[in-house]
Write a protein that holds these residues in place. Structure first.
Motif, PDB file in Angstrom:
ATOM      1  N   ASP A   1      -4.452  -3.548 -20.277  1.00  0.00           N
ATOM      2  CA  ASP A   1      -3.170  -3.379 -19.614  1.00  0.00           C
ATOM      3  C   ASP A   1      -2.434  -4.475 -19.605  1.00  0.00           C
ATOM      4  OD1 ASP A   1      -3.978  -0.976 -18.650  1.00  0.00           O
ATOM      5  OD2 ASP A   1      -4.651  -1.521 -16.743  1.00  0.00           O
TER       6      ASP A   1
ATOM      7  N   LYS B   1      -0.973   3.977 -13.322  1.00  0.00           N
ATOM      8  CA  LYS B   1      -2.240   4.401 -13.845  1.00  0.00           C
ATOM      9  C   LYS B   1      -3.529   3.956 -13.148  1.00  0.00           C
ATOM     10  CE  LYS B   1      -3.190   1.717 -17.980  1.00  0.00           C
ATOM     11  NZ  LYS B   1      -4.551   1.676 -17.612  1.00  0.00           N
ATOM     12  N   GLU B   2      -4.772   4.435 -13.612  1.00  0.00           N
ATOM     13  CA  GLU B   2      -5.991   3.801 -12.886  1.00  0.00           C
ATOM     14  C   GLU B   2      -6.441   2.494 -13.971  1.00  0.00           C
ATOM     15  OE1 GLU B   2     -10.594   5.197 -12.558  1.00  0.00           O
ATOM     16  OE2 GLU B   2      -8.997   6.548 -13.171  1.00  0.00           O
ATOM     17  N   LYS B   3      -6.920   1.676 -13.026  1.00  0.00           N
ATOM     18  CA  LYS B   3      -7.142   0.364 -13.771  1.00  0.00           C
ATOM     19  C   LYS B   3      -8.369   0.383 -14.273  1.00  0.00           C
ATOM     20  CE  LYS B   3      -3.159  -1.604 -12.304  1.00  0.00           C
ATOM     21  NZ  LYS B   3      -2.720  -0.460 -11.629  1.00  0.00           N
ATOM     22  N   ILE B   4      -8.609   0.783 -15.810  1.00  0.00           N
ATOM     23  CA  ILE B   4      -9.680   0.984 -16.359  1.00  0.00           C
ATOM     24  C   ILE B   4     -10.026  -0.351 -17.373  1.00  0.00           C
ATOM     25  CG2 ILE B   4     -10.909   2.136 -18.230  1.00  0.00           C
ATOM     26  CD1 ILE B   4      -9.461   4.918 -17.198  1.00  0.00           C
ATOM     27  N   ASN B   5      -9.094  -1.065 -17.996  1.00  0.00           N
ATOM     28  CA  ASN B   5      -9.281  -2.027 -19.169  1.00  0.00           C
ATOM     29  C   ASN B   5      -8.242  -2.889 -18.577  1.00  0.00           C
ATOM     30  OD1 ASN B   5      -9.710  -3.860 -20.875  1.00  0.00           O
ATOM     31  ND2 ASN B   5     -10.094  -2.055 -22.396  1.00  0.00           N
TER      32      ASN B   5
ATOM     33  N   ASN C   1       0.858  -1.071   0.059  1.00  0.00           N
ATOM     34  CA  ASN C   1       0.030   0.007   0.172  1.00  0.00           C
ATOM     35  C   ASN C   1       1.139   1.349  -0.030  1.00  0.00           C
ATOM     36  OD1 ASN C   1       0.978  -0.502   2.613  1.00  0.00           O
ATOM     37  ND2 ASN C   1      -1.000   0.019   3.661  1.00  0.00           N
TER      38      ASN C   1
ATOM     39  N   LYS D   1       2.442   3.123  -2.233  1.00  0.00           N
ATOM     40  CA  LYS D   1       2.646   3.232  -3.581  1.00  0.00           C
ATOM     41  C   LYS D   1       3.491   4.167  -4.118  1.00  0.00           C
ATOM     42  CE  LYS D   1      -0.459   3.325  -7.630  1.00  0.00           C
ATOM     43  NZ  LYS D   1      -1.813   3.305  -8.027  1.00  0.00           N
TER      44      LYS D   1
END
Length: 199
Positions: free
Chosen positions: A139, A131-135, A77, A79
């Motif tokens: 990824d 980055k934000e986990k969108i797909n 955690n 990060k």
């Protein structure tokens, strides 16, 4: 001549042992066990490359060894700390790899392969991590492509420095990644077809 053959043989045995340990790490779920096995590989691989005077590749494994040991003591955690460690190792790997290739390996062309391969993969993995986990499919697809590029560079490097386990195991890595990419593409196509049928 016998000494040279003996050094090559020892280097290849160390490289083989390291690659087996790295591959076997995929069998475990424990983060600690995985890091220990991968760290053991980086240690053995760096020694093997040192014996072959392959310094630009050696420094990549040394830095990955240090990074893995440090990350053992950093919680998942945290990060920002993990990002700083990763970025520092990427920059050091690039700079030291180039310098050692120029200074100790007469600026040989293949000395840049592990530097470039490790830089491409490490940078890609770090961006995906940040980055934000969108797909998730995208990824994973991008990561697999980066692994394939890295593996191609390392397998050519392995041939040039006569560390054949490096070449063999990277061929296996490429095969597995291509297979996984095919699965990802098939899943995406299937999902799109299912959505279009529902609409």
């Amino acid at each position: 001549m016998n000494i040279l053959i003996s050094v090559i043989l020892v280097a290849n045995i160390l490289s083989l042992a390291g690659n087996i340990l790295f591959t076997s790490s995929s069998l475990f779920k424990s983060r600690t066990k995985i890091i220990i096995l991968q760290t053991s590989n980086h240690l053995l691989s760096s020694i093997a490359q040192f014996l072959q005077s392959a310094f630009s590749g050696m420094v990549q494994d040394v830095l990955l060894l240090i990074k893995n040991i440090v990350l053992l003591f950093v919680k998942q955690n945290h990060k920002i700390i993990r990002i700083i460690i990763n970025v520092t190792c990427i920059i050091l790997g690039l700079v030291l790899g180039i310098l050692l290739n120029v200074l100790l390996n007469d600026n040989i062309w293949y000395g840049y392969l592990p530097v470039a391969g490790t830089f491409i993969f490490s940078t890609t993995a770090s961006i995906i991590f940040i980055k934000e986990k969108i797909n998730p499919n995208l990824d994973e697809f991008i990561i697999k492509i980066a692994i394939i590029i890295n593996a191609i560079f390392w397998l050519i490097y392995g041939l040039q420095i006569k560390l054949y386990p490096v070449t063999i195991f990277n061929c296996i890595t490429i095969t597995l990644c291509v297979y996984r990419i095919i699965i990802i593409v098939k899943n995406v196509i299937t999902n799109k077809k299912q959505k279009s049928h529902k609409e």
